[in-house]
Structure formats: structure tokens, C-alpha cells
Enzyme design. Sequence first.
Site, mmCIF file in Angstrom:
data_model
loop_
_atom_site.group_PDB
_atom_site.id
_atom_site.type_symbol
_atom_site.label_atom_id
_atom_site.label_comp_id
_atom_site.label_asym_id
_atom_site.label_seq_id
_atom_site.Cartn_x
_atom_site.Cartn_y
_atom_site.Cartn_z
ATOM 1 N N LYS A 1 0.194 4.354 -0.188
ATOM 2 C CA LYS A 1 -0.561 5.563 0.247
ATOM 3 C C LYS A 1 -0.170 6.632 -0.873
ATOM 4 O O LYS A 1 -0.528 6.526 -2.007
ATOM 5 C CB LYS A 1 -0.023 5.633 1.569
ATOM 6 C CG LYS A 1 -0.223 4.489 2.595
ATOM 7 C CD LYS A 1 0.155 4.778 3.920
ATOM 8 C CE LYS A 1 -0.042 3.425 4.677
ATOM 9 N NZ LYS A 1 0.018 3.537 6.333
ATOM 10 N N SER B 1 3.116 -1.846 10.472
ATOM 11 C CA SER B 1 4.616 -1.804 10.798
ATOM 12 C C SER B 1 5.239 -2.947 10.297
ATOM 13 O O SER B 1 6.065 -3.286 11.266
ATOM 14 C CB SER B 1 4.841 -1.283 12.090
ATOM 15 O OG SER B 1 4.300 -0.022 12.477
ATOM 16 N N GLU C 1 -6.599 4.573 7.969
ATOM 17 C CA GLU C 1 -6.539 6.384 7.505
ATOM 18 C C GLU C 1 -7.546 6.849 6.704
ATOM 19 O O GLU C 1 -8.068 8.117 6.782
ATOM 20 C CB GLU C 1 -5.340 6.408 6.680
ATOM 21 C CG GLU C 1 -4.045 6.148 7.397
ATOM 22 C CD GLU C 1 -2.696 5.549 6.657
ATOM 23 O OE1 GLU C 1 -2.728 5.651 5.415
ATOM 24 O OE2 GLU C 1 -1.723 5.225 7.352
ATOM 25 N N HIS D 1 -9.515 1.392 5.099
ATOM 26 C CA HIS D 1 -8.343 1.502 5.775
ATOM 27 C C HIS D 1 -8.377 2.508 6.869
ATOM 28 O O HIS D 1 -9.255 3.501 6.809
ATOM 29 C CB HIS D 1 -7.249 2.102 4.618
ATOM 30 C CG HIS D 1 -5.934 1.984 5.375
ATOM 31 N ND1 HIS D 1 -5.405 2.944 6.056
ATOM 32 C CD2 HIS D 1 -4.877 1.137 5.001
ATOM 33 C CE1 HIS D 1 -4.226 2.796 6.276
ATOM 34 N NE2 HIS D 1 -3.842 1.582 5.720
ATOM 35 N N GLY E 1 1.943 2.311 10.628
ATOM 36 C CA GLY E 1 2.698 3.450 10.457
ATOM 37 C C GLY E 1 3.562 4.207 11.938
ATOM 38 O O GLY E 1 3.866 5.130 11.696
ATOM 39 N N GLU F 1 -5.616 -4.847 11.047
ATOM 40 C CA GLU F 1 -4.541 -3.964 11.299
ATOM 41 C C GLU F 1 -4.850 -3.012 12.464
ATOM 42 O O GLU F 1 -5.876 -2.092 12.435
ATOM 43 C CB GLU F 1 -4.604 -2.890 9.931
ATOM 44 C CG GLU F 1 -4.267 -3.720 8.772
ATOM 45 C CD GLU F 1 -3.572 -2.415 7.600
ATOM 46 O OE1 GLU F 1 -2.610 -2.659 7.321
ATOM 47 O OE2 GLU F 1 -4.251 -1.394 7.484
ATOM 48 N N ASN G 1 0.895 -1.088 -0.079
ATOM 49 C CA ASN G 1 0.049 0.033 -0.025
ATOM 50 C C ASN G 1 0.757 1.209 -0.119
ATOM 51 O O ASN G 1 1.590 1.565 1.010
ATOM 52 C CB ASN G 1 -0.944 0.046 1.027
ATOM 53 C CG ASN G 1 -1.662 1.204 1.340
ATOM 54 O OD1 ASN G 1 -1.787 1.861 0.281
ATOM 55 N ND2 ASN G 1 -2.387 1.579 2.573
#
Length: 225
Positions: free
Chosen positions: A14, A189, A94, A92, A158, A152, A12
Amino acid sequence: MIKYMKPLIVGNWKMNPANLKEAKELFDSVKKGVKNTKAEVVICPPFLYLDQLKGLTLGAQNVSFELRGAFTGQISATQLKDLGVEYVIVGHSESRKYLHETNEDVNKKLQAVLDAGMTPILCVGEREDEDRDEILKQQIPQGISDIVIAYEPVWAVGTGKNCQPEDVKAAIAIIKSLVQDARVLYGGSVKADNAKQYLEITDGLLIGGASLIAEEFIKIIEMAE
Ligand code: PGA
């Protein structure tokens, strides 16, 4: 039914890299490095590079749940499918955080992706102050199958903080009890030096930061075989 169980390694990107030239260089390095891999490799670049990168399976990072029309700034599932996209990340952390996506929005996106004939990668996971199992039950809709679910934990994405493999194992058991025929990935991570422990207990990995460094991403893919 999901018929094969090759490890699935998803990168990913991003909102990276900064330009098309760098995106092509990164993509080509990965492509060269994984030519003979037995793992299934998917790259999720920013939307605008999807049409420029050829030779590896592509995923999108988000999608609209609307089919077409006056939705400025959005991209539909059929538009992605038309470009040859095979996977779409939905939910996701985010996107939930910065775009304020709710579980209801995410479920509609999931359905739009399935209807267009692509495979959703549904991201689920708890914040540090939340109850994991409760959140998983809320985030995974009933009665779905043939999807990829990425566990996740939000606090691990991250941040450089890793989820203990025994906790990942427990989360996977809950997920597999909630949905049939899901391939369950871990993300948060993951780096070359910690990937092995997750590969042993999952169907694959969703990798952010480490997918931007070709050598490191290739190393993880080699471990997955
Ligand atoms: P990270 O991102 O590997 O940089 O933690 C994972 C993800 O966003 O899917």
C-alpha cells in the site's frame, strides 16, 4: 494455461513504508528470508520504488487503462512492463473506494495489463451488506483466463476481521466456476497466526499489513511451502 501451481504469496505494501531507505531494508530482509523458498513471492511496493528494488518478483498496485497521453498522475501498463513488473493489482477495494473505480474501469485495466504481457491480480469481494455471489458475478468479467483473482471480502481488509475458511471455500468455488485457469488467492487480515487455514484451501494469499513486517511475512511464506 497456468502451468505450475506453486503457492503464490503477494505482499501489498500500500502507501508504505515512509521512505526509500525503509523500503530497501524491508525488501532486502524479505529477499534474504525467502532465498530458498518453493513458493512464488511477489512484492507490490508503491510505484516510485519499483525501479529501486531488485531480486524478487515485482507487482504494481494499480495502473491506468489508457496507453499514453494527457493523463496527469497516471502510469501505463507498458511503463510498468518496461521496469520489469510482472503482476499488477487491479480493482483493489481501496482503489474502488477512494479512486471511485467502477467494474468497467477495472475491466479495462485488466485488459491493459494482459495486453502489455503482465498478469493481473483482480481483487473481488463483497461489502458486509452485499450478496457475495452476486458481487462476484458482477466483478468477474466473462471469458477471461490466465489471471490471478484475489477474494478479498471488503469488510476483512485491514480490519483484523477474518473470513471463515468455509466461506472462503464457497467463494473460491463460485470464482472457479466463473473463470478458467485462475489462481485464486485469499486476502483480508491474513497474519502468521491465521494463514495456515487459508493456505490449505487457496492457491495463495494477498497480504497487506503483515507484509510490512519482514519476519511475519517470511513466516507465512515458510508455511506456504
Ligand atoms: P490486509 O490487506 O492484509 O492488511 O487486510 C489486504 C490487502 O489489502 O490486499
